[in-house]
Write an enzyme that holds these catalytic residues in place. Structure first.
Site, short mmCIF file in Angstrom:
data_model
loop_
_atom_site.label_atom_id
_atom_site.label_comp_id
_atom_site.label_asym_id
_atom_site.label_seq_id
_atom_site.Cartn_x
_atom_site.Cartn_y
_atom_site.Cartn_z
N LYS A 70 17.36 22.07 -37.32
CA LYS A 70 16.24 21.82 -36.43
C LYS A 70 15.01 21.46 -37.49
CE LYS A 70 14.83 22.46 -32.14
NZ LYS A 70 15.61 22.19 -31.11
P1 NAD Z 1 7.73 19.70 -23.78
O1 NAD Z 1 6.99 19.51 -25.05
O2 NAD Z 1 8.07 18.52 -23.04
O3 NAD Z 1 7.31 20.68 -22.86
C1 NAD Z 1 6.96 22.24 -23.13
C2 NAD Z 1 6.08 22.63 -22.05
O4 NAD Z 1 5.82 24.20 -22.41
C3 NAD Z 1 4.95 21.84 -21.38
O5 NAD Z 1 4.88 21.93 -19.98
C4 NAD Z 1 3.58 22.95 -21.99
O6 NAD Z 1 2.56 22.90 -21.24
C5 NAD Z 1 4.39 24.26 -21.83
N1 NAD Z 1 3.58 25.21 -22.75
C6 NAD Z 1 3.31 25.34 -24.07
N2 NAD Z 1 2.89 26.52 -24.30
C7 NAD Z 1 2.67 27.11 -23.14
C8 NAD Z 1 1.99 28.37 -22.82
N3 NAD Z 1 1.69 29.12 -23.87
N4 NAD Z 1 2.33 28.83 -21.40
C9 NAD Z 1 2.78 28.16 -20.76
N5 NAD Z 1 3.30 27.11 -20.72
C10 NAD Z 1 3.29 26.61 -22.15
O7 NAD Z 1 9.15 20.35 -24.55
P2 NAD Z 1 10.58 20.40 -23.91
O8 NAD Z 1 11.46 19.47 -24.90
O9 NAD Z 1 10.38 20.51 -22.42
O10 NAD Z 1 10.98 21.95 -24.53
C11 NAD Z 1 10.91 23.04 -23.73
C12 NAD Z 1 12.12 23.95 -24.37
O11 NAD Z 1 13.14 23.31 -24.05
C13 NAD Z 1 11.81 24.55 -26.10
O12 NAD Z 1 12.05 25.58 -25.91
C14 NAD Z 1 12.73 23.56 -26.38
O13 NAD Z 1 13.23 24.13 -27.78
C15 NAD Z 1 13.87 23.67 -25.42
N6 NAD Z 1 14.96 22.54 -25.27
C16 NAD Z 1 14.33 21.29 -25.24
C17 NAD Z 1 15.55 20.27 -25.19
C18 NAD Z 1 15.02 18.69 -25.04
O14 NAD Z 1 15.99 18.03 -24.90
N7 NAD Z 1 13.79 18.55 -25.22
C19 NAD Z 1 16.79 20.54 -25.35
C20 NAD Z 1 17.29 21.88 -25.30
C21 NAD Z 1 15.96 22.92 -25.34
#
Ligand code: NAD
Length: 451
Positions: free
Chosen positions: A138
């Protein structure tokens, strides 16, 4: 308030559940932080608890408890107004016993080394559980992408790539998107790397996944994590006596993972009635159209101000009665106080490490089932693996093929988790870690430990 009745047969309460604060002797042996709220301690602690249950050899436990390599870089970038700023970036390579390191890059102002270590560790576990030939890594940059122009972001991303280029590679360490990073950033990384790397004339764009379709990306990658969340739900809901069309659900975080989980689960007949992100909390008992809201968020940058639902407090959001709660924002967002409020049958962890051990203990006591992140959100890395395979073999798979192969991996991972839960009479998180550690242990048994 919703009036849906509780479904009839919740899963049987397991005998072995981790305590709110697990204290493995390995913490002291390896000099772990002593703060029980430390994310790295919490994340590894859940694996060490599972390792004790299954009798994982001590040598494998200590190897998995720490990353192999931690890279930290500082690099200067010229801002649009001509002044220079120094940025901090990370790449943590946790384990490569099963294959090249694999895991996302986070662009967020609060990125810290311990978070990156936790996320890299989770990638090792996830790749093992979902049966792809990768280890875990990561990375990230301490930056708020919303505060930079496109041109500044391009310079930040390209300069970060040069800073870590010697440590990544299509057969060694393959990053991907995470919070705050997107397909455009992946394209800049692949392009920068291709100018820097000497890979014997071969196209090195397989150094990164999550690229735009036009530049080596895979169909289905953008939605893959959300698709995997819903595939897992469909596999696990029958054990809770639920069908998607009977479910209402809440989504916390409406970015990539949250919006795709919402859209796909809605398309299966479920109804989203509460949603939240960094701009606000919304509820509409009659349903919030996830597709319409996703279009709104793309234009406005958040759910705040969406008029087809009512703005509510954080507490009201968490308390909204639903069958399924999908955390898809950041880590540690379900602590004890939130766990006391959540009114759901099952939590499907789209985000990484959203539930703290203390929060999980309360959820378990309240009979709320948790589908753990290393199972539930493994769809992203699985389709990243497909993208890498397509790049390396010069193939382009159609979407049906991607979705079918993804589903096979998700169903198998869910089945391995269920088998481990039955065998060890434990919670699903411990079961998922046991299934993941079994594969890693077999690899270490076959490889031995050099010299
Ligand atoms: P992203 O940046 O697209 O979305 C993140 C979301 O979290 C946004 O809607 C943001 O407004 C919200 N957020 C941030 N701070 C916040 C708060 N304090 N309160 C409420 N909402 C809040 O990111 P993503 O890619 O969707 O990732 C989200 C999670 O999923 C993370 O934990 C990431 O590690 C995990 N993840 C992502 C992927 C991927 O393929 N993108 C894969 C596996 C896991």
């Amino acid at each position: 308030m919703t009036t849906l009745a509780k479904p009839p047969t919740p899963m049987q309460k397991p005998k072995n559940v981790p305590p709110a604060s697990y204290n493995s002797p390995i913490f002291e042996e390896l000099g772990f932080p002593t703060d029980p709220h430390n994310l790295y301690r919490q994340t590894v602690g859940a694996m060490l608890y599972a390792s004790e249950l299954m009798g994982l050899p001590h040598r494998v436990q200590i190897i998995l408890a720490q990353p192999k390599t931690e890279i930290m870089v500082h690099f200067p970038v010229k801002m649009d107004d001509g002044h220079y700023r120094l940025f901090k970036g990370y790449r943590v390579q946790h384990n490569n016993a099963l294959g090249p390191y694999k895991g996302g890059l986070r662009f967020h102002q609060d990125v810290h080394l311990d978070d990156v270590k936790s996320l890299a560790f989770l990638m090792t576990m996830k790749c093992s559980l979902v049966g792809v030939p990768f280890g875990g890594g990561k990375g990230g940059v301490k930056v708020d992408p919303r505060k930079h122009s496109n041109a500044e972001m391009e310079r930040i991303v390209r300069r970060f790539t040069t800073a870590i280029a010697h440590g990544i590679g299509p057969d060694y360490d393959i990053p991907a998107p995470d919070v705050g990073s997107n397909a455009q950033h992946m394209a800049w990384i692949a392009d920068t790397y291709s100018f820097l790397a000497d890979v014997g004339g071969k196209d090195p764009s397989a150094v990164i996944t999550g690229k735009p379709i036009e530049y080596g990306g895979s169909l289905g990658r953008e939605k893959a994590t959300g698709q995997g969340v819903v595939d897992t739900l469909i596999e696990m809901l029958p054990e809770l006596g639920l069908k998607p069309e009977q479910c209402t659900f809440s989504v916390l975080g409406f970015g990539n993972v949250g919006s795709w989980s919402g859209k796909i689960f809605q398309d299966k007949g479920a109804k989203m009635i509460a949603v939240a992100d960094h701009t606000g909390f919304l509820v509409n008992e009659k349903g919030i159209d996830a597709h319409d809201l996703a279009t709104y968020v793309q234009q406005k940058g958040g759910v705040g101000g969406y008029t087809k639902a009512t703005a509510v407090s954080k507490e009201e959001f968490y308390k909204t009665k639903v069958e399924v709660f999908i955390p898809a924002a950041l880590e540690q967002m379900i602590q004890e106080s939130e766990a006391k409020l959540i009114n759901a049958i099952v939590i499907a962890e789209g985000a990484n490490a959203p539930t703290t051990p203390g929060g999980e203990r309360i959820l378990t006591e309240r009979g709320i089932e948790v589908l753990p992140a290393i199972l539930c959100n493994a769809g992203g890395v699985t389709v990243s693996y497909f993208e890498w395979v397509q790049n390396k073999t010069y193939q382009m798979w159609d979407l049906e093929h991607v979705d079918r192969e993804l589903n096979k991996h998700m169903v198998k991972a869910a089945s391995k988790t269920r088998d481990a839960r039955r065998k060890y009479n434990c919670d699903l998180r411990s079961a998922a870690y046991i299934a993941a550690c079994e594969r890693l242990n077999q690899a270490y048994a076959a490889r031995g430990i050099f010299p």
